[in-house]
Design an enzyme around this catalytic site. Structure first.
Site, PDB file in Angstrom:
ATOM      1  CD  GLU A 201      -4.667  -0.635  -1.574  1.00 50.32           C
ATOM      2  OE1 GLU A 201      -4.198  -0.888  -2.679  1.00 50.32           O
ATOM      3  OE2 GLU A 201      -4.116  -0.962  -0.512  1.00 50.32           O
TER       4      GLU A 201
ATOM      5  CB  CYS B 281      -5.198  -0.394   7.892  1.00 51.98           C
ATOM      6  SG  CYS B 281      -3.769   0.217   7.007  1.00 51.98           S
TER       7      CYS B 281
ATOM      8  CB  CYS C 218       2.592   7.680  -1.014  1.00 55.55           C
ATOM      9  SG  CYS C 218       3.618   8.240   0.370  1.00 55.55           S
TER      10      CYS C 218
ATOM     11  CB  CYS D 213       9.398   3.969   0.785  1.00 54.37           C
ATOM     12  SG  CYS D 213       9.307   5.363   1.931  1.00 54.37           S
TER      13      CYS D 213
ATOM     14  CB  CYS E 127       6.109   1.305  -0.084  1.00 55.37           C
ATOM     15  SG  CYS E 127       4.394   1.822   0.104  1.00 55.37           S
TER      16      CYS E 127
ATOM     17  CB  CYS F 110       1.394  -0.135   1.963  1.00 52.49           C
ATOM     18  SG  CYS F 110       1.297   1.598   1.653  1.00 52.49           S
TER      19      CYS F 110
END
Ligand code: SAH
Length: 443
Positions: free
Chosen positions: A169, A182, A189, A193, A196, A435
């Site tokens: 994205e 952004c 990822c 976390c 997220c 995110c």
């Protein structure tokens, strides 16, 4: 992998959802509402060390897929693109195609200065050279899968599909005085976390330099085509007609899309150089307007400092104490708060750039007044600014943004320590702006 609830006091197996790749619980128990070291009952924070085996790694081993570079499945490397190469490499590539080396600079001007990869728009190149050059050096790496707009068209989010099918994205946000993009640095990822959306899905692969740059070039093209209205004057007197608005240009870049940029160091550094080198080498965006955001990979922060760039470093702290940060940012088990902050101060010392501390305010998890005081005392006296982000809840999460009164008190206490603080504007929520949320909803 079946979740073993017995490892987590106070939680049943059904309450624990594992990150498929890392074995990190996606929904840890609420953190203790007390200072570290204080006695009292309450659920223990979940730790990676108590997570069951994942990916063949023994329980207790810290898995940092983005750092070890292991991907979920073998993926094809994206084809070579001129944005992957410094100018010397582009000249060599053009020469290999039997063309004079100066064509590298012509092609680069089209891509970085006019935002086009279309052979028929390159009238300064001989007709018979255009197609072979564009095909060899400007392959289309990303296809827009979905495009969403809000805020009167001034916020645009694009879900991209890479040639091997991964989803990433990017978001463009136009303000009266700047345009911020952004961008994503990885597909998925590996940092896990738990708050997220990207962290829930694990890492697919690193993006190439050109795949990162292509997100920005696409945004620049949108602006150049006057597709993004100018928000200036909106409230007072209305906007000038579209024909009289300036098209705007991408002025700021934040590496705050999907991925951990410092876990894809070489490609991200290449992208920073391409974005900031002047045309025709790159896009000519100011280094000072580029922000690289990290969970706190200490050796990579030191390496970035040694590059002597003027880019801003943002550190996603989210908790001032290791006990809670171990849960919210699992890589904290490898590099703790004090080490991360030392690396950040050293970055500020070398570059002269103010560190941005990112702190997602999560109701009753990390927004207590004592944590604001602890954070304030850790940061006071340094070249720093705190960016508080009201949590954008991910689907299915029990966590939510802080109460307004708690947020105000958090700000007040940081300010009382002399630490500058802003609360981030939360553009794009209605288009899954946080995110990883758009990619998650498309899966
Ligand atoms: N891996 C990098 C970039 C990630 S995204 C990093 O961690 O810094 C940029 C910021 O958005 C990070 O601070 C991240 O922690 C934060 N973030 C992620 N999901 C969020 C959510 N649901 N609500 C608020 N902030 C979030």
């Amino acid at each position: 992998m079946p979740a073993n609830g017995a490892a987590y006091p106070g939680l049943t197996a059904q309450q624990i959802f594992y990150n498929e790749r890392s074995g990190v619980p996606a929904q840890p128990s609420p953190a203790p509402d007390r200072a570290p070291g204080a006695q009292g009952p309450g659920p223990l924070p979940l730790t990676l060390a108590s997570a069951p085996e994942a990916d063949g790694a023994p329980a207790g081993e810290i898995l940092i897929p983005g750092v070890t570079g292991r991907a979920r499945r073998p993926v094809a490397k994206p084809p070579r693109h001129l944005a992957d190469l410094p100018m010397a490499g582009r000249r060599a590539a053009v020469a290999e195609l039997g063309q004079p080396a100066f064509r590298a600079s012509q092609l680069s001007r089209h891509f970085f200065g006019r935002y086009t990869d279309q052979a028929d728009e390159m009238s300064d190149l001989p007709r018979d050279a255009r197609d072979p050059l564009a095909r060899a050096l400007l392959p289309r790496l990303l296809t827009a899968e979905r495009e969403l707009a809000c805020d009167g068209g001034t916020t645009r989010k694009t879900l991209w599909r890479t040639l091997d099918g991964a989803l990433v994205e990017s978001v463009l946000m136009r303000y009266p005085d700047r345009v911020t993009m952004c961008v994503s640095s990885q597909a998925g990822c590996g940092m896990a976390c738990p708050f997220c959306a990207t962290g829930q899905a694990g890492l697919t692969r690193n993006l190439s330099t050109a795949e990162i740059v292509a997100q920005v070039v696409a945004g620049a093209r949108l602006l150049a085509d006057s597709e993004v209205p100018d928000p200036s004057g909106g409230a007072r007197g209305g906007r000038p007609p579209r024909s009289q608005q300036s098209p705007g240009r991408v002025s700021n870049i934040v590496f705050m899309g999907m991925g951990e940029p410092l876990a894809n160091y070489a490609n991200v550094l290449g992208a920073v150089r391409r974005l900031t080198d002047p045309v025709p080498d790159g896009m000519g965006i100011s280094q000072r307007s580029v922000t690289v955001s990290t969970v706190g990979l200490v050796p990579a922060i030191a390496r970035l400092a040694a590059e002597h760039l003027s880019v801003t470093l943002a550190v996603s702290l989210h908790a001032p104490d290791d006990e809670l940060r171990d849960t919210l940012v699992p890589v904290n088990r490898r590099w703790q708060v004090s080490e991360v902050l030392d690396a950040a101060w050293s970055y500020a010392g070398t570059t002269g750039r103010r560190i941005s501390i990112e702190y997602a305010l999560i109701k009753d998890i990390n927004d207590q007044a004592w944590r604001a005081d602890l954070l304030g005392s850790l940061l006071a006296g340094n070249l720093v600014h705190v960016n508080l982000i009201p949590l954008n809840p991910t689907p299915g999460s029990q966590w939510t943004a802080s109460r307004p009164a708690d947020q105000r008190e958090f700000v007040r206490r940081l300010e009382a320590h002399g630490v500058p603080v802003t609360v981030r504007d939360t553009r794009g929520r209605e288009i899954d702006g946080a995110c990883g949320q758009l990619a998650a909803s498309a899966r």
